[in-house]
Design a protein around this motif. Structure first.
Motif, PDB file in Angstrom:
ATOM      1  N   VAL A 181       0.197  -7.206  16.674  1.00 22.72           N
ATOM      2  CA  VAL A 181       0.032  -6.716  15.304  1.00 22.72           C
ATOM      3  C   VAL A 181       1.362  -6.172  14.804  1.00 22.72           C
ATOM      4  N   HIS A 182       1.738  -6.556  13.604  1.00 22.57           N
ATOM      5  CA  HIS A 182       2.966  -6.081  12.979  1.00 22.57           C
ATOM      6  C   HIS A 182       2.626  -4.863  12.118  1.00 22.57           C
ATOM      7  N   LEU A 183       3.265  -3.722  12.413  1.00 22.54           N
ATOM      8  CA  LEU A 183       2.969  -2.469  11.719  1.00 22.54           C
ATOM      9  C   LEU A 183       4.238  -1.835  11.162  1.00 22.54           C
ATOM     10  N   VAL A 184       4.077  -1.020  10.150  1.00 21.17           N
ATOM     11  CA  VAL A 184       5.178  -0.182   9.669  1.00 21.17           C
ATOM     12  C   VAL A 184       5.529   0.828  10.762  1.00 21.17           C
ATOM     13  N   ASN A 185       6.623   1.566  10.579  1.00 21.91           N
ATOM     14  CA  ASN A 185       7.034   2.525  11.608  1.00 21.91           C
ATOM     15  C   ASN A 185       6.053   3.700  11.678  1.00 21.91           C
ATOM     16  N   GLU A 186       6.214   4.539  12.688  1.00 26.05           N
ATOM     17  CA  GLU A 186       5.236   5.586  12.969  1.00 26.05           C
ATOM     18  C   GLU A 186       5.014   6.534  11.785  1.00 26.05           C
ATOM     19  N   ALA A 187       6.103   7.014  11.176  1.00 25.01           N
ATOM     20  CA  ALA A 187       5.966   7.965  10.076  1.00 25.01           C
ATOM     21  C   ALA A 187       5.200   7.338   8.908  1.00 25.01           C
ATOM     22  N   GLU A 188       5.505   6.085   8.595  1.00 22.63           N
ATOM     23  CA  GLU A 188       4.822   5.406   7.488  1.00 22.63           C
ATOM     24  C   GLU A 188       3.385   5.061   7.856  1.00 22.63           C
ATOM     25  N   PHE A 189       3.163   4.744   9.116  1.00 23.64           N
ATOM     26  CA  PHE A 189       1.806   4.480   9.594  1.00 23.64           C
ATOM     27  C   PHE A 189       0.934   5.718   9.395  1.00 23.64           C
ATOM     28  N   ILE A 190       1.450   6.879   9.801  1.00 18.03           N
ATOM     29  CA  ILE A 190       0.692   8.126   9.637  1.00 18.03           C
ATOM     30  C   ILE A 190       0.464   8.416   8.155  1.00 18.03           C
ATOM     31  N   GLU A 191       1.493   8.183   7.349  1.00 20.70           N
ATOM     32  CA  GLU A 191       1.363   8.410   5.909  1.00 20.70           C
ATOM     33  C   GLU A 191       0.242   7.552   5.316  1.00 20.70           C
ATOM     34  N   LEU A 192       0.191   6.291   5.719  1.00 17.47           N
ATOM     35  CA  LEU A 192      -0.853   5.406   5.226  1.00 17.47           C
ATOM     36  C   LEU A 192      -2.220   5.744   5.813  1.00 17.47           C
ATOM     37  N   ARG A 193      -2.262   5.984   7.114  1.00 17.71           N
ATOM     38  CA  ARG A 193      -3.539   6.247   7.805  1.00 17.71           C
ATOM     39  C   ARG A 193      -4.221   7.516   7.306  1.00 17.71           C
ATOM     40  N   THR A 194      -3.418   8.472   6.847  1.00 17.48           N
ATOM     41  CA  THR A 194      -3.993   9.756   6.436  1.00 17.48           C
ATOM     42  C   THR A 194      -4.016   9.935   4.922  1.00 17.48           C
ATOM     43  N   SER A 195      -3.599   8.927   4.176  1.00 12.79           N
ATOM     44  CA  SER A 195      -3.482   9.101   2.723  1.00 12.79           C
ATOM     45  C   SER A 195      -4.820   9.407   2.076  1.00 12.79           C
ATOM     46  N   ARG A 196      -5.896   8.863   2.625  1.00 17.21           N
ATOM     47  CA  ARG A 196      -7.211   9.107   2.025  1.00 17.21           C
ATOM     48  C   ARG A 196      -7.907  10.328   2.619  1.00 17.21           C
ATOM     49  N   ASN A 197      -7.197  11.061   3.454  1.00 16.21           N
ATOM     50  CA  ASN A 197      -7.682  12.376   3.885  1.00 16.21           C
ATOM     51  C   ASN A 197      -7.305  13.453   2.863  1.00 16.21           C
ATOM     52  N   GLN A 198      -6.250  13.202   2.107  1.00 13.94           N
ATOM     53  CA  GLN A 198      -5.751  14.217   1.181  1.00 13.94           C
ATOM     54  C   GLN A 198      -6.629  14.257  -0.078  1.00 13.94           C
ATOM     55  N   HIS A 199      -6.936  15.433  -0.590  1.00 15.64           N
ATOM     56  CA  HIS A 199      -6.431  16.745  -0.219  1.00 15.64           C
ATOM     57  C   HIS A 199      -7.465  17.552   0.588  1.00 15.64           C
ATOM     58  N   LYS A 200      -8.438  16.844   1.159  1.00 16.11           N
ATOM     59  CA  LYS A 200      -9.352  17.538   2.070  1.00 16.11           C
ATOM     60  C   LYS A 200      -8.579  18.067   3.275  1.00 16.11           C
ATOM     61  N   ILE A 201      -7.575  17.299   3.678  1.00 14.30           N
ATOM     62  CA  ILE A 201      -6.594  17.779   4.654  1.00 14.30           C
ATOM     63  C   ILE A 201      -5.240  17.593   3.985  1.00 14.30           C
ATOM     64  N   THR A 202      -4.492  18.674   3.841  1.00 14.08           N
ATOM     65  CA  THR A 202      -3.232  18.609   3.111  1.00 14.08           C
ATOM     66  C   THR A 202      -2.138  17.963   3.958  1.00 14.08           C
ATOM     67  N   GLU A 225       0.834  -1.215   0.000  1.00 13.53           N
ATOM     68  CA  GLU A 225       0.000   0.000   0.000  1.00 13.53           C
ATOM     69  C   GLU A 225       0.862   1.256   0.000  1.00 13.53           C
ATOM     70  N   LEU A 226       1.970   1.193   0.746  1.00 10.30           N
ATOM     71  CA  LEU A 226       2.883   2.333   0.789  1.00 10.30           C
ATOM     72  C   LEU A 226       3.456   2.605  -0.596  1.00 10.30           C
ATOM     73  N   MET A 227       3.846   1.554  -1.298  1.00 16.79           N
ATOM     74  CA  MET A 227       4.363   1.726  -2.657  1.00 16.79           C
ATOM     75  C   MET A 227       3.270   2.267  -3.583  1.00 16.79           C
ATOM     76  N   LYS A 228       2.050   1.832  -3.377  1.00 11.37           N
ATOM     77  CA  LYS A 228       0.927   2.265  -4.209  1.00 11.37           C
ATOM     78  C   LYS A 228       0.666   3.755  -4.058  1.00 11.37           C
ATOM     79  N   ILE A 229       0.587   4.248  -2.795  1.00 10.82           N
ATOM     80  CA  ILE A 229       0.260   5.664  -2.611  1.00 10.82           C
ATOM     81  C   ILE A 229       1.429   6.571  -2.996  1.00 10.82           C
ATOM     82  N   ARG A 230       2.639   6.007  -3.012  1.00  7.63           N
ATOM     83  CA  ARG A 230       3.798   6.803  -3.431  1.00  7.63           C
ATOM     84  C   ARG A 230       3.988   6.800  -4.953  1.00  7.63           C
TER      85      ARG A 230
END
Length: 365
Positions: A99-120, A54-59
């Protein structure tokens, strides 16, 4: 026989903080291996591969990647780190989930990816540093979870002295296995399961005069205070504190979609609750029954403008019902209204004080 068996069962505790393991660190690796050995019944969720894809997809939003291209990009991203040691493993003691998760910065990037661009992206970074305090975890639970899902803050402080009763479950979203758990623990656990990286502090005695200063300032002064408590004395005292610290206050009425905003940050001389607080001795307000609170609540909460069914219900307190009613639909609406308001205040997009109504019976006829 049954009683003897029940006595041997594990007693529910009040754990609400997840435990993190970074397997690239020798001590964490050893601790994690011990956890797996000593708790063989753990439920493991290891889907780090789907998160990395998913990270590769949104990038790479302009290209539909093939399976081979996903694999190539994921391997390049791992940079030689084995998948099981990538990111963090999060253990939830109350449910025995890992639960196995990506690191914090990548977690936030993924968790908020579908907020953009309503929230930049820039706004997401600003919001991640905000501290919000909530007192009262009925409407407050819906507010807290909506704030977390939209990631409008990086820290939450929650206060409520009450424990969950079955009658609360008409508007508090949780399972029956939570009966008699503190409401703040229930909310904090769900927040941790939604986003373990958000910092949560809880006050199981509710907000009191003794802990109020800690609630508002420990670890940094709150950016926004959300007040949803039933105690008249705390409603007033918490506003006095917020005004002194120049913190905006937001409250939702849970009737007719009424939301109340006091911008003490922009209007330091603004009267408390728009000047609607009556002249009363604070000490006399403690321990009042709901029926005794009504004459004081009435001007503060504009109960004369309440819905017809709420007005009728208020007159039935102590007769056919024990307290004021709340509906799940109104609580969920309150979560949305307060979260949206907090986001706009935090991003300096809303500057007004006042009372506003989102009354479905008036808007949809």
């Amino acid at each position: 026989m049954i009683q003897e068996y029940l006595r041997k069962q594990q007693v529910e505790n009040n754990d609400y903080k997840p435990v993190f393991y970074d397997l690239k660190k020798a001590q964490d690796l050893q601790s994690f291996e011990t956890l797996l050995k000593t708790r063989p019944h753990l439920r493991i969720n290891d889907h780090i591969d789907s998160q990395l894809k998913e990270l590769m997809k949104i990038r790479n939003p302009t290209k539909r990647l093939t399976a081979a291209e996903y694999e190539e990009k994921v391997q390049a991203h791992l940079a030689g780190v084995s998948p099981e040691k990538y990111g963090v493993w999060v253990y939830y003691p109350w449910s025995d989930h890992v639960v196995h998760l990506v690191n914090e910065a990548e977690f936030i990037e993924l968790r908020t990816s579908r907020n953009q661009h309503k929230i930049t992206a820039e706004e997401i970074a600003v919001l991640s540093k905000k501290k919000i305090g909530i007192v009262g975890l009925s409407v407050g639970q819906s507010i807290a979870l909506t704030l977390v899902m939209e990631r409008i803050c990086g820290e939450l402080r929650l206060a409520d002295f009450d424990r969950l009763e079955l009658t609360n479950m008409n508007r508090i979203r949780c399972g029956v296995h939570n009966i008699q758990l503190p409401k703040v623990v229930i909310a904090a656990r769900e927040i941790a399961e939604l986003d373990p990286f958000i910092k949560v502090s809880i006050y199981q005695d509710g907000m009191t005069e003794a802990n109020m200063d800690d609630f508002f300032t420990n670890g940094g002064v709150l950016d926004i205070f959300v007040e949803e408590c039933d105690g008249v004395d705390i409603k007033i005292l918490s506003r006095i504190k917020a005004k002194a610290l120049k913190i905006p206050v937001v409250m939702e009425m849970n009737d007719r979609g009424m939301i109340d905003i006091e911008r003490f940050d922009l209007e330091p001389d603004r009267p408390l609750m728009h000047g609607l607080i009556p002249e009363v001795d604070i000490d006399t307000l403690k321990g009042l029954t709901d029926a005794e609170k009504l004459p004081i609540f009435s001007p503060m909460l504009a109960l004369d403008k309440a819905s017809s069914r709420m007005k009728f219900s208020l007159g039935e307190i102590g007769k056919t019902i024990t307290t004021w009613p709340q509906l799940a639909s109104s609580v969920v609406l309150g979560g949305a209204l307060v979260a949206d308001t907090c986001r706009r205040i935090a991003l300096d997009q809303l500057k007004s004080s006042g009372r506003y109504y989102i009354d479905f019976e008036q808007l949809i006829v």
